[in-house]
Design a protein around this motif. Sequence first.
Motif, short mmCIF file in Angstrom:
data_model
loop_
_atom_site.label_atom_id
_atom_site.label_comp_id
_atom_site.label_asym_id
_atom_site.label_seq_id
_atom_site.Cartn_x
_atom_site.Cartn_y
_atom_site.Cartn_z
N ARG A 20 0.85 -1.19 0.00
CA ARG A 20 0.00 0.00 0.00
C ARG A 20 0.88 1.24 0.00
NH1 ARG A 20 -4.67 -0.26 4.29
NH2 ARG A 20 -5.91 -1.91 3.40
N ALA A 21 0.27 2.34 -0.39
CA ALA A 21 0.97 3.62 -0.29
C ALA A 21 0.99 4.03 1.18
CB ALA A 21 0.26 4.67 -1.12
N GLN A 22 2.16 4.47 1.67
CA GLN A 22 2.29 4.84 3.08
C GLN A 22 2.40 6.35 3.21
OE1 GLN A 22 5.64 2.78 4.58
NE2 GLN A 22 4.57 0.84 4.73
N PRO A 23 1.84 6.92 4.28
CA PRO A 23 1.95 8.37 4.47
C PRO A 23 3.40 8.78 4.75
CG PRO A 23 0.72 7.34 6.28
CD PRO A 23 1.07 6.27 5.29
N MET A 24 3.74 9.97 4.27
CA MET A 24 5.09 10.49 4.47
C MET A 24 5.21 10.93 5.93
SD MET A 24 7.09 13.62 2.54
CE MET A 24 6.08 13.39 1.13
N ALA A 25 6.31 10.61 6.58
CA ALA A 25 6.50 10.91 7.99
C ALA A 25 7.03 12.33 8.22
CB ALA A 25 7.43 9.90 8.61
N GLU A 26 7.45 13.02 7.21
CA GLU A 26 7.99 14.37 7.38
C GLU A 26 6.87 15.40 7.24
OE1 GLU A 26 10.99 14.82 4.48
OE2 GLU A 26 12.06 13.02 5.10
N ILE A 27 6.95 16.46 8.07
CA ILE A 27 5.95 17.53 8.01
C ILE A 27 6.60 18.76 7.40
CG2 ILE A 27 4.50 19.06 9.38
CD1 ILE A 27 4.30 16.87 11.45
N ASN A 28 5.93 19.35 6.47
CA ASN A 28 6.43 20.54 5.81
C ASN A 28 5.99 21.76 6.63
OD1 ASN A 28 7.32 22.48 4.11
ND2 ASN A 28 5.99 21.93 2.37
N ILE A 29 6.93 22.49 7.25
CA ILE A 29 6.57 23.61 8.11
C ILE A 29 6.67 24.95 7.39
CG2 ILE A 29 7.27 22.40 10.20
CD1 ILE A 29 9.73 24.26 10.22
N THR A 30 6.95 24.96 6.12
CA THR A 30 7.07 26.21 5.38
C THR A 30 5.79 27.04 5.42
OG1 THR A 30 8.72 25.19 3.95
CG2 THR A 30 7.70 27.22 3.17
N PRO A 31 4.59 26.46 5.20
CA PRO A 31 3.38 27.29 5.30
C PRO A 31 3.18 27.87 6.70
CG PRO A 31 2.89 25.24 4.19
CD PRO A 31 4.27 25.12 4.74
N PHE A 32 3.52 27.12 7.72
CA PHE A 32 3.39 27.59 9.09
C PHE A 32 4.30 28.80 9.33
CE2 PHE A 32 4.93 27.38 13.52
CZ PHE A 32 3.74 27.66 14.17
N VAL A 33 5.53 28.72 8.86
CA VAL A 33 6.47 29.82 9.02
C VAL A 33 5.99 31.04 8.24
CG1 VAL A 33 8.84 30.58 8.52
CG2 VAL A 33 8.43 28.32 9.48
N ASP A 34 5.44 30.85 7.06
CA ASP A 34 4.91 31.96 6.27
C ASP A 34 3.78 32.67 7.00
OD1 ASP A 34 6.69 31.40 4.28
OD2 ASP A 34 5.25 30.33 3.02
N VAL A 35 2.88 31.92 7.58
CA VAL A 35 1.77 32.52 8.32
C VAL A 35 2.28 33.29 9.53
CG1 VAL A 35 -0.28 31.97 9.71
CG2 VAL A 35 0.05 30.87 7.51
N MET A 36 3.25 32.72 10.25
CA MET A 36 3.78 33.39 11.43
C MET A 36 4.50 34.69 11.06
SD MET A 36 2.55 31.63 13.70
CE MET A 36 3.24 32.32 15.16
N LEU A 37 5.22 34.71 9.95
CA LEU A 37 5.88 35.94 9.52
C LEU A 37 4.88 37.02 9.13
CD1 LEU A 37 8.92 34.55 7.50
CD2 LEU A 37 8.95 35.75 9.68
N VAL A 38 3.79 36.63 8.47
CA VAL A 38 2.75 37.59 8.12
C VAL A 38 2.12 38.16 9.39
CG1 VAL A 38 0.47 37.82 7.07
CG2 VAL A 38 2.30 36.65 5.84
N LEU A 39 1.83 37.31 10.38
CA LEU A 39 1.27 37.80 11.64
C LEU A 39 2.23 38.73 12.36
CD1 LEU A 39 -0.54 34.64 13.01
CD2 LEU A 39 -1.58 36.72 12.14
N LEU A 40 3.51 38.40 12.34
CA LEU A 40 4.52 39.25 12.97
C LEU A 40 4.53 40.63 12.34
CD1 LEU A 40 6.94 39.52 14.93
CD2 LEU A 40 8.37 38.75 13.05
N ILE A 41 4.48 40.69 11.02
CA ILE A 41 4.48 41.97 10.33
C ILE A 41 3.22 42.76 10.66
CG2 ILE A 41 4.35 43.04 8.03
CD1 ILE A 41 6.24 40.77 7.10
N ILE A 42 2.07 42.09 10.71
CA ILE A 42 0.81 42.78 11.04
C ILE A 42 0.89 43.38 12.44
CG2 ILE A 42 -1.62 42.38 11.57
CD1 ILE A 42 -1.64 40.39 9.21
N PHE A 43 1.39 42.64 13.41
CA PHE A 43 1.49 43.15 14.77
C PHE A 43 2.53 44.28 14.89
CE2 PHE A 43 -0.38 38.98 16.06
CZ PHE A 43 -1.57 39.52 16.52
N MET A 44 3.61 44.17 14.12
CA MET A 44 4.62 45.23 14.16
C MET A 44 4.07 46.54 13.59
SD MET A 44 8.07 43.12 13.16
CE MET A 44 8.90 44.57 12.63
N VAL A 45 3.22 46.46 12.59
CA VAL A 45 2.64 47.65 12.00
C VAL A 45 1.52 48.20 12.88
CG1 VAL A 45 1.27 48.47 10.03
CG2 VAL A 45 3.28 47.05 9.65
#
Length: 159
Positions: A20-45
Motif C-alpha cells: 500500500r501507499a504509506q503516508p510520508m512521515a515528514e511535516i512541511n513547516i514552510t506554510p506555518f512559518v509563512d503565516v507566522m511571519l505575516v502575523l509578525l508583520i501585522i502586529f509590528m505595523v
Amino acid sequence: MGAGIAKKTGGGGRGRRRGRAQPMAEINITPFVDVMLVLLIIFMVAAPLLTVGVPVELPKTAATALPSDQEEPLTITLLADGSVQIQKTPTERDDLIAKLRAIATERASDRVFLRADGAVSYAMVMEVMGALNAGGFSNIGLVTETGGPKLDGTGTSGG
C-alpha cells in the motif's frame, strides 16, 4: 498541506500491487512559518497605532488626580499674561526649549504637569506643549481644579 503520500517502490509482478501507499512521515513547516511571519508583520505595523495621544483636560473638570511618583514631577505654569514659569522660576519663552532639554537629561521621568490659567488662549497652551515635546517631555498632564461641570448636567456651572 503538510503531508504527502510516499509510494513504495519495489520489484514485482505484473498487474499486482505488492504494498500500500504509506503516508510520508515528514511535516512541511514552510506554510506555518509563512503565516507566522505575516502575523509578525501585522502586529509590528499595528502596535504603534494602538498608543493613545496626550490626554487633554481643560481648566475645570470632575476628573480625579493623577497618582504620584517617587520623583517630584516637573511643573510648567502658563500665567494669564503669557509668561512661563518652570516650577517657580520665571523663564523667557525663547529659552524654554533649551532649559527643558537640560532638565530632561537630569531627570529619570519624562512626566511633566502643565498648569495654564483659564484666560490663556488654546493656541498658547499648544505652543507650550510643543515646546515640552521638543524639550524631551512626552508624558504631559494638564492640571485642573476639581468641582468643574460634568457632561451629564449634574455638575456646577463653569462660570
